[in-house]
Scaffold this active site. Sequence first.
Site, PDB file in Angstrom:
ATOM      1  N   ASP A 121      -5.175  -6.430  -3.150  1.00  0.00           N
ATOM      2  CA  ASP A 121      -5.903  -6.209  -1.885  1.00  0.00           C
ATOM      3  C   ASP A 121      -7.381  -6.576  -2.040  1.00  0.00           C
ATOM      4  OD1 ASP A 121      -6.114  -5.551   0.811  1.00  0.00           O
ATOM      5  OD2 ASP A 121      -6.340  -3.408   0.463  1.00  0.00           O
ATOM      6  N   HIS A 126       0.832  -1.221   0.000  1.00  0.00           N
ATOM      7  CA  HIS A 126       0.000   0.000   0.000  1.00  0.00           C
ATOM      8  C   HIS A 126       0.859   1.260   0.000  1.00  0.00           C
ATOM      9  CE1 HIS A 126      -2.821  -3.045   1.106  1.00  0.00           C
ATOM     10  NE2 HIS A 126      -2.727  -2.931   2.403  1.00  0.00           N
TER      11      HIS A 126
END
Length: 388
Positions: free
Chosen positions: A290, A231
């Site tokens: 994700d 991320h």
Amino acid sequence: MERADERLLTLLRVGRIQAPEPLAATDILIADGRIAALGHDLAIPAGWPIEVIEARDLIAVPAFIDQHVHVTGGGGEGGCGTRCPAISATEIAVMGIGTVVGVLGTDGISRSPADLLAKVRGLKAEGIAAYMYTGSYRVPPPTLTGDVQRDLAWIPEVIGLGELAISDHRSSQPRQDEIARLVSEARVGGMLAGKRGICHFHVGDGQRGLEPLRRLLAETEIPAEQVIPTHVNRHRTLLEEAADYALNFAASVDVTAFDEVGEEDISAFDAVARLLDRGVPVTRITMSSDCNGSLPEFDAQGDYIGMRVARNTALIADWQRLVHEKVLPLDQALGLISSHVARVLGLHDRKGHLAVGHDADITLLDGDLQPQQTFVAGKRLYARDLSP
């Protein structure tokens, strides 16, 4: 007793092969779930059971690897009614993905490593190559055996620890010595099992950013290959820090393909382009989805105000865009979701590359780089229906 279909050979005849590098071969012979031969007009002895698949208009590439998937569903930040759904094998294979690594996120209470292991084994039974990280956001991490090292040593599906949260208001705010101990546990457990034993770190949008990982690598003997921050494209400041981190420590960073880019988020396409502009070697960059995790929204006080469910469609779309807009040639772009990921996970001896002896995990792409067929261990899990 061995069934007849288990002895069946498969011969793929394709337009070209990107392994990820371009090969002269156009035929792929599959036997016992692995690539047995690569060549031109391969001849099979008469009488051998074989299925020939003609795909001369398609490109064979390594089946994609997604190292960050909430296979049991993520979420829960807004209560039990906000838990995300689990993912199916079909949702994975239709995107050309052959290998996934399951993670637990914020919720390590109603969802457990045992729950995750059961789902991973279910996906394996359906044909997907599935692995998992033990642990979740929190410290101490929930485990299957009560110990990180034992999870890695004794459970084949466990290949690392994660996603351990840092720089996030949802994390356990681990101390620096706790982070170092856990990464060390994952490293030693991996060594005992012949695995990489990585520690996969969720990085939030907190001001500390990657500081805990910079300190870890600067102050201990832990090698950079054990630590994978993900991320890193949450916002521009974090992405710039990730570029410095990758360059200063020869470390890998993982970019998330957000299916909706907010005011702060940077798309995976833009993030990869920026990291390359900063001089980060493409071999140090990976992409993941994700998917089936939550994309919660919080107000300035940290109170939950809403949530979306992440999907894996953006992973393929952003990857395609990198090639279509000539940011990277196809062979280098493939590494972002195949060979580089296999190296990071310690699976490079059998996945992420089309080579004799490797798992027959193969995705067939059309000229627009859209997945048309997906094979895992030689079994076709997805074929696009072209009927009108």
